[in-house]
Design a protein around this motif. Structure first.
Motif, mmCIF file in Angstrom:
data_model
loop_
_atom_site.group_PDB
_atom_site.id
_atom_site.type_symbol
_atom_site.label_atom_id
_atom_site.label_comp_id
_atom_site.label_asym_id
_atom_site.label_seq_id
_atom_site.Cartn_x
_atom_site.Cartn_y
_atom_site.Cartn_z
ATOM 1 N N GLU A 273 -59.402 36.352 42.866
ATOM 2 C CA GLU A 273 -60.671 36.010 42.200
ATOM 3 C C GLU A 273 -61.280 34.737 42.800
ATOM 4 O O GLU A 273 -62.479 34.684 43.093
ATOM 5 N N TYR A 289 -71.309 39.077 38.467
ATOM 6 C CA TYR A 289 -70.605 39.385 37.214
ATOM 7 C C TYR A 289 -69.181 38.911 37.438
ATOM 8 O O TYR A 289 -68.798 38.608 38.582
ATOM 9 N N GLU A 290 -68.420 38.820 36.372
ATOM 10 C CA GLU A 290 -67.051 38.318 36.506
ATOM 11 C C GLU A 290 -66.234 39.283 37.371
ATOM 12 O O GLU A 290 -66.202 40.496 37.112
ATOM 13 N N THR A 291 -65.571 38.739 38.359
ATOM 14 C CA THR A 291 -64.767 39.552 39.259
ATOM 15 C C THR A 291 -63.591 40.190 38.507
ATOM 16 O O THR A 291 -62.948 39.546 37.682
ATOM 17 N N THR A 305 -60.762 41.106 33.390
ATOM 18 C CA THR A 305 -61.274 39.883 34.024
ATOM 19 C C THR A 305 -60.392 38.678 33.722
ATOM 20 O O THR A 305 -60.691 37.577 34.173
#
Ligand code: GLY
Ligand code: MN
Ligand code: MN
Length: 505
Positions: A273, A289-291, A305
């Motif tokens: 991440e 967006y959140e990895t 996530t």
């Protein structure tokens, strides 16, 4: 009672330091600055495109005043804010991107015939657009040195009205003119004011006060139109999406190179991440967006996530990540990779089923078909493969019927969504403009089938439990077919193994 106990809670944030207040200090700090250099602000590459986008919106709302706020800072905790990101509709219509411009408001004022904004082709819009903003404060103001949220000493110099006009091609005005401008000619038989809801509470409150009766339906219609305006991407948008995809592909390469470090770390998913986040900040504004960095059975959690797990040799790792470039367009790509660079037979079997589903979806993602056909094509392959593996309680055909759908146990999400300024772009579009719409050139959407076999799913053959696979590509619809924008990243097991062997050396 001591002095401090009488201080309001809101004021106590200033107790950690003391700002000098003396006249001598204020005179000293506000003087002695060199003249500012001449402006170098140049017209942005998006300016001609945004003018056309605004005119298209204008045609749907003749005679109405349209209020499109950028939004305000959002508090993260106490007195620290999140990095500012303007609302996507504002970014789309102004071309402004990262960190521009908190509290700004774009207003499309209805214009009399011949008085609307001129377009690149010489025709005129039905509206006159004005960008209301807080311009650069002069250096003799308290704001200059004392305002931690907006002041130049704290957050750097903001653009002037002239600079912003030059960059965007928009007329600009000071934010303190907004209220009167919104109220002009509003009345029973006068102009109606529409505001994009839930973007900026303060602006919404001003609009509510001016129009006296709520107009929630009109506001919703504006939000819907702004979303539908983005269904077909123009050439500038496609260019930005290509840049986002290219940066994302580089990010995937870097993640692969660091896989050995991820394996060695107790939270290897965070190594993955963090590697991608560094790339996103170096090349763009942020991640879109959140990895999702999901090793082993974490891949069966669709929005994993937390990314706090180990990355183990012999397992797969599913990475779903996208760089958002400075203009705020984002990629959205998933690859599922064998941690050591080689698929096992079982992993390959699941992977190939998902790949075949993706290829079937690509084959129907062409102008003239419907958006819903893309998902249907992918599901046909998924259901057939699950039937072959003896996992369905009914035939594949029965599972594919609306009354069945048993195959969806292992892929509950949709196969595609529009992609652009938002990862799930055009989300307020009507169903007939989205799921039921005919596919048209200029659309950009994902194709992302998957299979997710949870570790404790007793309906899955034991050797496949804990395997999750998704393959996600970003697709541009062309005049005669489609282009896989993310084709630079390998998709087949053989290509992936070769690519990983190259990168891991
Ligand atoms: N990354 C979210 C999605 O694929 O839709
Ligand atoms: Mn997606
Ligand atoms: Mn994704």
């Amino acid at each position: 009672m001591s002095d401090t106990s009488e201080q309001s809670l809101a004021d106590r944030g200033s107790n950690r330091s003391q700002r000098p207040q003396s006249a001598a200090f204020i005179d000293w700090v506000t003087s002695g600055w060199a003249d500012r250099p001449a402006s170098t602000a140049a017209r942005g590459a998006a300016a001609d495109f945004t003018a056309v986008r605004r005119a298209t919106l204008s045609a749907e709302f003749p005679g109405q005043r349209l209020v499109i706020p950028a939004g305000a800072f959002k508090v993260r905790s106490n007195d620290t804010d999140y990095r500012f990101r303007p609302h996507s509709a504002f970014a789309h219509l102004t071309g402004l991107g990262s960190e521009q411009e908190p509290d700004a408001v774009l207003v499309l004022h209805p214009a009399a015939d011949g008085e609307g904004d001129e377009l690149p082709d010489g025709t005129r819009s039905g509206h006159r657009a004005v960008l209301y903003m807080r311009p650069l404060a002069s250096r003799d103001t308290e704001e200059f040195f004392a305002d931690a949220r907006y002041g130049e000493f704290w957050v750097g110099a903001r653009p002037t009205l002239e600079d912003m006009a030059a960059v965007t091609g928009l007329a600009t005005a000071h934010a303190n003119e907004l209220r009167d401008a919104l109220a002009k000619d509003v009345g029973a038989d006068g102009v109606q004011v529409l505001v994009v809801p839930e973007v900026d509470d303060a602006v919404e409150a001003v609009v509510e006060e001016i129009r006296e009766t709520p107009q929630a339906e009109l506001d919703a219609r504006l939000a819907e139109a702004l979303s539908e305006l983005r269904l077909i991407k123009d050439a500038h948008e496609v260019g930005e999406l290509r840049a986002a995809v290219a940066a994302t592909a580089e990010g995937f390469e870097q993640m692969v190179r660091r896989l050995p470090e991820a394996v060695a770390h107790r939270r290897g998913e965070r190594v993955i991440e963090g590697t991608f986040l560094a790339k996103a900040r170096e090349e763009g504004n942020d991640v879109g967006y959140e990895t999702i960095a999901a090793a082993g059975s974490h891949a069966t959690t669709l929005h994993w996530t937390d990314n706090d797990g180990q990355v183990r040799e012999g397992e797969l790792v599913l990475v779903d990540a996208g760089v958002e470039v400075d203009s705020l367009y984002t990629a959205d790509i998933t690859r599922t990779l064998p941690v050591t660079g080689t698929f096992t037979a079982d992993q390959r079997r699941v992977y190939q089923a998902v790949l075949d589903a993706a290829d079937a979806a690509f084959a129907v993602a062409v102008p003239g078909n419907r958006f819903r056909d893309v998902h249907a094509a992918a599901m046909e392959v998924i259901a057939a493969r699950l039937e072959e593996w003896g996992m369905l309680p009914v035939t594949a055909a029965e599972s594919l019927s609306p009354e069945g759908q048993q195959h969806r146990r292992w892929m509950v999400h949709g196969t595609s969504h529009h992609l652009g300024l938002d990862v799930h772009d055009c989300a307020q579009a009507r169903r007939e403009m989205y799921l039921d719409a005919v596919i048209e050139p200029g659309m950009v959407f994902t194709i992302e089938p998957g299979l997710y076999f949870q570790a404790d799913d007793l309906r899955v053959p034991e050797q496949l439990r804990g395997i999750g696979v998704r393959i996600e590509d970003d697709v541009l619809i062309t005049a005669n077919g489609n282009e896989n924008l993310s084709a630079a990243l390998p998709r087949t097991p053989e290509e992936i193994e070769r690519w990983m062997a190259d990168l891991l050396g």
